[in-house]
Design a protein around this motif. Structure first.
Motif, mmCIF file in Angstrom:
data_model
loop_
_atom_site.group_PDB
_atom_site.id
_atom_site.type_symbol
_atom_site.label_atom_id
_atom_site.label_comp_id
_atom_site.label_asym_id
_atom_site.label_seq_id
_atom_site.Cartn_x
_atom_site.Cartn_y
_atom_site.Cartn_z
ATOM 1 N N PHE A 258 7.228 -39.009 105.321
ATOM 2 C CA PHE A 258 8.531 -39.536 104.883
ATOM 3 C C PHE A 258 8.402 -41.002 104.745
ATOM 4 N N PHE A 259 8.792 -41.425 103.348
ATOM 5 C CA PHE A 259 8.671 -42.853 102.977
ATOM 6 C C PHE A 259 9.964 -43.668 103.063
ATOM 7 N N LYS A 260 10.144 -44.910 103.279
ATOM 8 C CA LYS A 260 10.940 -45.937 103.032
ATOM 9 C C LYS A 260 12.447 -45.291 103.552
ATOM 10 N N GLU A 261 13.469 -45.110 102.620
ATOM 11 C CA GLU A 261 14.731 -44.522 103.260
ATOM 12 C C GLU A 261 14.842 -43.297 104.013
ATOM 13 N N ALA A 262 13.676 -42.387 103.474
ATOM 14 C CA ALA A 262 13.678 -41.327 104.342
ATOM 15 C C ALA A 262 13.054 -41.464 105.857
ATOM 16 N N VAL A 263 12.651 -42.639 105.982
ATOM 17 C CA VAL A 263 12.211 -43.030 107.503
ATOM 18 C C VAL A 263 13.433 -43.321 108.346
ATOM 19 N N ASP A 264 14.470 -43.970 107.737
ATOM 20 C CA ASP A 264 15.728 -44.427 108.163
ATOM 21 C C ASP A 264 16.648 -43.111 108.550
ATOM 22 N N ARG A 265 16.433 -42.315 107.676
ATOM 23 C CA ARG A 265 17.121 -41.135 107.786
ATOM 24 C C ARG A 265 16.921 -40.174 108.665
ATOM 25 N N PHE A 266 15.691 -39.824 108.717
ATOM 26 C CA PHE A 266 14.933 -38.785 109.763
ATOM 27 C C PHE A 266 14.009 -39.136 110.939
ATOM 28 N N TYR A 267 13.836 -40.188 110.970
ATOM 29 C CA TYR A 267 12.543 -40.643 112.065
ATOM 30 C C TYR A 267 13.445 -40.088 113.549
ATOM 31 N N GLN A 268 14.546 -40.623 113.629
ATOM 32 C CA GLN A 268 15.304 -40.364 114.927
ATOM 33 C C GLN A 268 15.785 -38.781 115.121
ATOM 34 N N MET A 269 16.002 -38.298 114.132
ATOM 35 C CA MET A 269 16.481 -37.190 114.066
ATOM 36 C C MET A 269 15.529 -36.027 114.522
ATOM 37 N N LEU A 270 14.304 -36.222 113.846
ATOM 38 C CA LEU A 270 13.116 -35.245 114.190
ATOM 39 C C LEU A 270 12.481 -35.458 115.538
ATOM 40 N N GLN A 271 12.340 -34.536 116.473
ATOM 41 C CA GLN A 271 11.924 -34.491 117.667
ATOM 42 C C GLN A 271 10.764 -33.499 117.740
ATOM 43 N N GLU A 272 9.575 -33.936 118.584
ATOM 44 C CA GLU A 272 8.508 -33.170 118.657
ATOM 45 C C GLU A 272 9.067 -31.833 119.366
ATOM 46 N N GLY A 273 8.453 -30.709 119.153
ATOM 47 C CA GLY A 273 8.790 -29.558 119.705
ATOM 48 C C GLY A 273 9.846 -28.805 119.216
#
Lengths: 663, 133
Positions: A258-273
């Motif tokens: 994930f790059f740039k804006e996608a980082v902001d949108r998805f980083y917190q949402m995606l959880q390991e497991g």
């Protein structure tokens, strides 16, 4: 030989049932092969015939080897195990995913096959398709389901001339099953519409089947690994990124970035497991250097991608494991930079080193490193190097005496032995039901109960392991072994040996000092190591040194130790060469420049002699590289000190006593 | 009374010195003093196996720095009396970080009949050309 060809094979290839397209071994004749250059490298277009009809095809990249190695040639017979088809510019192309050639090659075209796209009628229907090709397996896009032109529910009784008899309602009268219907046909079609919210897993694409021809796909997968957010900055710009690994039912995992804006949108949402559905990503060929996942592709998601949490995750493993047979088996792996080897290892943690902070010479970045030793019942142990966050959490990630799974670690042969580094994930076996079902789990547990894991194992990293990783007592040899085992003759690179010895003699009396002047240029190619020569134009104001390697002229040089010595143990003695780094260890940290200056810049004197005198008859554990080199047309064995550490008498005594007790 | 080779001396621990096997022999004991202050002319000594031996100070004095360096390990050379105590001849400072467990294992190997031949001068039973120190 025509009996080997599957009757109506081409039609069968273009048939599907319930969205499945597995061929179950359809044999066809490949009547034409053509190489097509593409951005992804060489691709091969083929024409597949069942002697009545032919269809255009394309070899998937993993199948290229059949043609490049000559196993499949034109007119040869091919048994197709797995395929899919796609519409490209109105034409149906069969993509061969898995197939094997038969030995038989008639050498001529069997029958007089006709293009199957012309068989059912005119081609105008084909041209009525929208320009953009659409894959047939997109389950989220309801319009695309109509592209399942081989749906077994015939929708339109007028479409009868087509032997396939499967096309849904069309707005045009031609019953070309290969043509893409217009959107009005879509709205009246009663073909089942597949929605992504159904729990049937067949509605999702399998990661194992993804390929570059897919422009629209949806996968349902578990996030098995999530990296930290990293920032990058280069001439083109800067930004942030993070990467995840996704694993689905197919057991193949894939890397997604994930790059740039996608980082902001998805980083917190995606959880390991957790399990999510993913679509709207872009596929490309994986970069083998950085990608530790099984899939040959990787995905890039942007801020417009669709990712939704999924509750149904029963069939998806937490991790996919493919453990090596044993740690001992890693010894035989041959590692090359072009082909990194990644392994999964199931083993007990024997010991954890102290985390250490290092600064990268290249970028000046600080990073943390920690070495952990793991052992298994093959009586072999290997070092696992943890970096940064993993290194800081070493004792909780890899507690001593715990059985752990080290996943996707790179095998390294730095320094001559084998070690593992950069594991993608490390899990405790007792938390993983999948691992507990493996026979290796029980086997290792019972081995551990019997031996306590304390049996003396030999270290694969002992004679290697980079950063001063020195041999354990059981891996050490004696000086006589250099000759006895014919070291230096085994490999071109040289053989490694570790032994304990005493410094018996130091050849320090070289004119000018036991050092050579090196280039002060710390950057490549010199890195302070190339020899410089005093410039002819040395003036009275100072020295001048010239370096041939980098072409620079400098007013100073960096002196680097180089001298020979004799080291001795109870079995014999040998000449060795000390280079700068090991010499500095020997001489208690004294650099050549320091001693040179202390000697007043003149001929060596008291400080020089006393530095060497202190080192005489000191005892060390050496790691040496033995190589045979041509000297004056004669092969001579050269032994150089690669690493050394002072003898630890307490540990040495313990090891010796243990060895004596076993005697 | 066992024969003792000239110049050689067995290395003992607490249990060995009490065994009676080394009576009247000149031996070496390595360990720490239990106290810096003697009780009369004796002082307790903690050997490498944590066993205690009584050291008699008739012929030698306690080391000077004993009180200042309570962690120091010493090697005592002396003669074993009939009751298993040691008449001290000389005390040598070793260091403050000796590993007593390893040392204890080592002296037991010296006594092991299988390996005695490699360690000369100790045990008193066998002749050997090698000196122990």
């Amino acid at each position: 030989m025509s009996h080997l060809i599957t009757p109506q094979g081409v039609r069968k290839l273009l048939e599907t049932k319930d969205g499945s397209r597995r061929s179950g071994h359809i044999t066809v004749q490949v009547i034409h092969i053509k190489s097509v250059p593409s951005a992804q490298g060489e691709r091969f277009r083929v024409v597949l015939s069942d002697s009545e009809n032919f269809v255009q095809g394309m070899m998937s990249s993993q199948m290229n080897v059949l043609i490049t190695e000559g196993t499949l040639t034109a007119m040869g017979l091919l048994s197709i195990e797995d395929h899919m088809f796609n519409e490209i510019q109105g034409k149906t192309i069969v993509i061969l995913l898995s197939a094997f050639p038969l030995n038989e090659n008639p050498g001529f075209k069997i029958g007089n096959p006709v293009d199957i796209s012309l068989v059912a009628g005119n081609t105008t229907a084909a041209n009525s398709a929208a320009a953009a090709p659409t894959p047939l397996y997109n389950s989220t896009n309801s319009t695309s389901t109509v592209h399942n032109t081989y749906n077994t529910k015939p929708m339109n009784t007028t479409s009868n001339s087509n032997a396939m008899n499967v096309s849904p309602t069309r707005s045009n009268s031609s019953a070309n099953p290969y043509g893409r219907p217009t959107t009005s046909a879509v709205s009246t079609a009663t073909a089942p519409i597949v929605r992504s919210s159904t729990t049937a897993s067949s509605n999702f694409n399998r990661i194992a089947d993804l390929n570059l021809y897919h422009s629209k796909w949806t996968i349902k997968a578990r996030v098995t690994n999530k990296s930290d957010i990293r920032t990058w900055s280069n001439a083109k710009g800067e930004g942030s990124l993070f990467a995840i690994s996704l694993l689905d039912e197919s057991g193949v995992d894939i890397r997604a970035t994930f790059f740039k804006e996608a980082v902001d949108r998805f980083y917190q949402m995606l959880q390991e497991g957790q399990v999510y559905t993913f679509s709207g990503g872009r596929l490309k060929v994986a970069n083998a250097q950085f990608n530790t996942c099984k899939s040959p592709h990787e995905i890039t998601f942007d801020q417009n991608s669709e990712i939704h949490l999924s509750s149904d995750s029963n069939n998806i493993q937490k991790q996919s494991y493919d453990f090596v047979e044993s740690i001992a088996s890693i010894e035989s792996y041959s590692v090359s930079p072009e082909r990194p080897i990644l392994v999964d290892v199931l083993a007990f943690v024997q010991s954890i080193g102290e985390p250490s902070n290092l600064i990268s010479k290249k970028k000046g970045q600080e990073f943390t490193k920690c070495e952990v030793v793991v052992v298994d019942d093959s009586q072999a142990q290997i070092n696992v190097t943890l970096w940064n966050e993993q290194a800081l959490k070493a004792s909780s990630l890899m507690p001593v005496n715990e059985l752990v799974a080290v996943c996707r670690a790179r095998v390294s042969d730095y320094g001559g032995g084998k070690s593992l580094s950069g594991a993608q994930a490390i899990v405790l076996a007792r938390n993983e039901p999948v691992i507990q079902q493996l026979p290796a789990y029980d086997r290792l547990l019972s081995w551990y109960k019997q031996t306590g894991g304390q049996a003396q194992a030999r270290s694969l990293s002992g004679t290697g392991g980079g950063f001063g990783g020195l041999a354990s007592f059981s891996d050490r040899k004696c000086i006589a072994d250099i000759k006895r085992e014919q070291l230096g003759y085994q490999t071109e690179k040289g053989d490694y040996i570790s032994f304990a010895a005493t410094v018996a003699f130091l050849k320090k009396d070289k004119e000018g000092g036991a050092w050579y002047p090196a280039c002060p240029n710390p950057e490549a190619p010199c890195k302070n190591m190339c020899k410089v020569t005093p410039d002819a134009s040395t003036t009275s104001t100072g020295e001048s040194w010239a370096c041939e390697r980098c072409g620079g002229t400098f007013d100073r040089c960096v002196r680097r130790w180089i001298f020979s010595a004799v080291v001795e143990d109870s079995s014999g003695s040998t000449w060795v060469t000390f280079f700068n780094e090991s010499a500095e260890v020997l001489l208690d940290g004294k650099t050549a420049d320091e001693i040179h200056m202390a000697s007043d810049g003149g001929t060596p004197s008291d400080p020089y002699d006393s530095a060497f005198a202190k080192a005489a008859y000191t005892e060390w554990v050496f790691k040496c590289k033995v190589k045979n080199e041509l000297v004056n047309e004669e092969l001579k064995r050269k032994t150089q000190v690669v690493a050394m550490h002072p003898m630890n008498y307490v540990q040495e005594s313990k090891d010796l006593l243990a060895a004596i007790n076993k005697f | 009374m066992a024969q003792q080779e000239d110049g050689g001396y067995p290395r003992l621990n607490g249990s060995m010195i009490c065994s009676g096997q080394y009576n009247n022999m000149i031996v070496s004991l390595v360990g720490q003093f239990a106290s810096a202050v003697p009780t009369g002319n004796t002082v307790e000594f903690v050997c490498c196996d944590q066993g205690r031996a009584t050291v008699i100070l008739d012929q030698a004095e306690l080391p000077e720095n004993l009180a200042a360096l309570p962690e120091m390990y010493y090697e005592l050379i002396g003669q074993v009396a009939e009751d298993g105590s040691l008449v001290l001849f000389v005390a040598r400072e070793m260091s403050a970080d000796m590993d007593m467990g390893t040392y204890n294992q080592m002296i037991q190997i010296q006594q092991n009949p299988k390996f005695m031949q490699y360690f000369g001068g100790g045990g008193g039973q066998m002749e050997s050309a090698m000196a122990t120190n």
